[in-house]
Design a protein around this motif. Structure first.
Motif, PDB file in Angstrom:
ATOM      1  N   VAL A   1      97.837   8.712  -8.779  1.00 45.61           N
ATOM      2  CA  VAL A   1      97.201   7.754  -7.867  1.00 45.61           C
ATOM      3  C   VAL A   1      96.780   6.517  -8.659  1.00 45.61           C
ATOM      4  CG1 VAL A   1      95.356   7.355  -6.193  1.00 45.61           C
ATOM      5  CG2 VAL A   1      96.357   9.649  -6.427  1.00 45.61           C
ATOM      6  N   PRO A   2      97.555   5.442  -8.592  1.00 44.82           N
ATOM      7  CA  PRO A   2      97.221   4.217  -9.330  1.00 44.82           C
ATOM      8  C   PRO A   2      95.978   3.532  -8.741  1.00 44.82           C
ATOM      9  CG  PRO A   2      99.108   3.845  -7.917  1.00 44.82           C
ATOM     10  CD  PRO A   2      98.818   5.314  -7.845  1.00 44.82           C
ATOM     11  N   ILE A   3      95.216   2.885  -9.628  1.00 43.81           N
ATOM     12  CA  ILE A   3      93.948   2.280  -9.249  1.00 43.81           C
ATOM     13  C   ILE A   3      93.946   0.796  -9.611  1.00 43.81           C
ATOM     14  CG2 ILE A   3      91.443   2.322  -9.588  1.00 43.81           C
ATOM     15  CD1 ILE A   3      91.713   5.278 -10.400  1.00 43.81           C
ATOM     16  N   LEU A   4      93.668  -0.038  -8.627  1.00 39.08           N
ATOM     17  CA  LEU A   4      93.517  -1.476  -8.842  1.00 39.08           C
ATOM     18  C   LEU A   4      92.031  -1.801  -8.864  1.00 39.08           C
ATOM     19  CD1 LEU A   4      94.562  -4.430  -8.961  1.00 39.08           C
ATOM     20  CD2 LEU A   4      94.620  -4.395  -6.449  1.00 39.08           C
ATOM     21  N   LEU A   5      91.592  -2.464  -9.931  1.00 40.06           N
ATOM     22  CA  LEU A   5      90.193  -2.860 -10.067  1.00 40.06           C
ATOM     23  C   LEU A   5      90.104  -4.384 -10.033  1.00 40.06           C
ATOM     24  CD1 LEU A   5      89.303  -0.544 -13.092  1.00 40.06           C
ATOM     25  CD2 LEU A   5      88.914  -0.062 -10.673  1.00 40.06           C
ATOM     26  N   ILE A   6      89.287  -4.905  -9.132  1.00 41.83           N
ATOM     27  CA  ILE A   6      89.112  -6.351  -9.007  1.00 41.83           C
ATOM     28  C   ILE A   6      87.624  -6.672  -9.064  1.00 41.83           C
ATOM     29  CG2 ILE A   6      89.497  -8.381  -7.553  1.00 41.83           C
ATOM     30  CD1 ILE A   6      91.869  -6.971  -6.317  1.00 41.83           C
ATOM     31  N   HIS A   7      87.269  -7.695  -9.843  1.00 48.30           N
ATOM     32  CA  HIS A   7      85.855  -8.030 -10.018  1.00 48.30           C
ATOM     33  C   HIS A   7      85.718  -9.505 -10.363  1.00 48.30           C
ATOM     34  CE1 HIS A   7      82.338  -5.113 -10.502  1.00 48.30           C
ATOM     35  NE2 HIS A   7      81.759  -6.317 -10.396  1.00 48.30           N
ATOM     36  N   GLY A   8      84.589 -10.092 -10.019  1.00 45.62           N
ATOM     37  CA  GLY A   8      84.263 -11.451 -10.433  1.00 45.62           C
ATOM     38  C   GLY A   8      83.420 -11.406 -11.694  1.00 45.62           C
TER      39      GLY A   8
END
Length: 336
Positions: free
Chosen positions: A273-280
């Motif tokens: 299960v690939p995980i995309l992490l997005i943050h400012g």
């Protein structure tokens, strides 16, 4: 400012008009069209916002500034396009004998079954509820790209029982219940399900993933991955949220926070299960270090992932909305 007005407007419109059901499941007790009441057309919505701001604005200049901001954020052509091309329903469903509110959005014209995104909202209780404007800004664009988007408001939200939300406790069942509805949605592909969590919803996503193997890919935006360390970054969360929301918090503080912190079970995450992490990078609500350190842990355990940090942006990624949408669409198109 606009959130308070739009939250109130949702309360006026939810469940005012019945609609033909999208979800053919006995646990779904009622569905209604999102585009009803003050959201039936753009002029009605605009008039509602104008009247509210007319009363609140101290000067004509302030009033005009507010209206201009609304029109720039939610232009009529955008509204009309979404109403023409999307179906959006609010619905009620039962979980643990508790009535919960949810929503589902999908394209009107569908040739083949579509991948599904389960959306886990941020906030707690009524704060952060997914009102119409939030759907239009954050979810309608995803549905327009060929996804069925379904989400929960979490138990107690928009009802008199605002204390039912346990911030990652029994409310996680409200998310898991949505998975069971997907086979009963004619336009949804039950073999292509992703999960998207924003802020608190990132935590919600990782906790939910411990109880299902039906999710093929996930993405989190500004998610907290270590609630214990996060208290040093934002200590007011303890009294404002944790003490109120989490059962037996004072007696079991460390155990309850660790149970909601994915950093404590990275070694148990699926490599499938690939995980995309997005943050400012300038997030003042949830430290970007949550995503950075989680990415390092994922790398150590060979969990497929991608980290995207938008430099100088805040918790809401206001300066990168288009890039964010593209990143999410590309990610889920690739892995679902």
């Amino acid at each position: 400012m606009y959130k308070l007005l739009l939250f109130a407007s949702l309360s006026l419109a939810v469940f005012s008009t019945s609609a033909a059901k999208i979800i053919d499941d006995e646990h779904v007790t009622k569905e209604t069209d999102c585009f009803t009441g003050i959201f039936a057309d753009y002029d009605s919505w605009h008039q509602f916002i104008a009247q509210k701001n007319k009363r609140k604005a101290k000067t004509e200049t302030e009033y005009l500034k507010r209206i201009k901001a609304f029109e720039e954020t939610f232009p009529q052509d955008m509204f009309d396009n979404f109403k023409t091309n999307l179906t959006c329903h609010n619905f009620k469903y039962k979980v643990d004998d508790v009535e919960v509110l949810g929503y589902i959005i999908k394209p009107k014209v569908i040739k083949n079954k579509l991948p599904v995104l389960i959306y886990n909202r941020g906030g707690n209780g009524n704060f952060g509820s997914v009102y119409f404007a939030a759907m239009m800004r954050n979810l309608f664009p995803l549905a327009e790209q060929g996804f069925v988007v379904i989400g929960s408001q979490y138990r107690g939200t928009l009802t008199k029982n605002d204390d039912l939300d346990e911030f990652g406790g029994k409310d996680v069942n409200d998310v898991l219940a949505l998975i069971d509805f997907i086979p009963h949605i004619a336009s949804a592909d039950e073999n292509r399900i992703g999960m998207l969590g924003v802020s608190r919803g990132g935590m919600q996503t990782h906790v939910a993933m411990q109880h299902t193997n039906k999710i093929k890919a996930i993405a989190t935006i500004a998610g907290a991955t270590d609630l214990v360390k996060e208290l040093t970054f934002r200590p007011n969360m303890e009294n404002n949220v944790y003490v109120r929301r989490i059962p037996n918090y004072k007696e079991n503080k460390q155990a309850e926070l660790k149970a909601r912190s994915v950093m404590n079970w990275v070694d148990k995450l699926s490599r499938k299960v690939p995980i995309l992490l997005i943050h400012g990078s300038d997030d003042k609500r949830v430290s970007v270090d949550n995503s950075i350190q989680f990415a390092k842990a994922l790398d150590k355990h060979h969990i497929p992932h991608k980290l995207v940090v938008y430099e100088g942006d805040n918790h809401f990624l206001m300066n990168h909305k288009k890039q964010l949408e593209t990143e999410l669409v590309n990610w889920f198109n690739k892995y679902l």
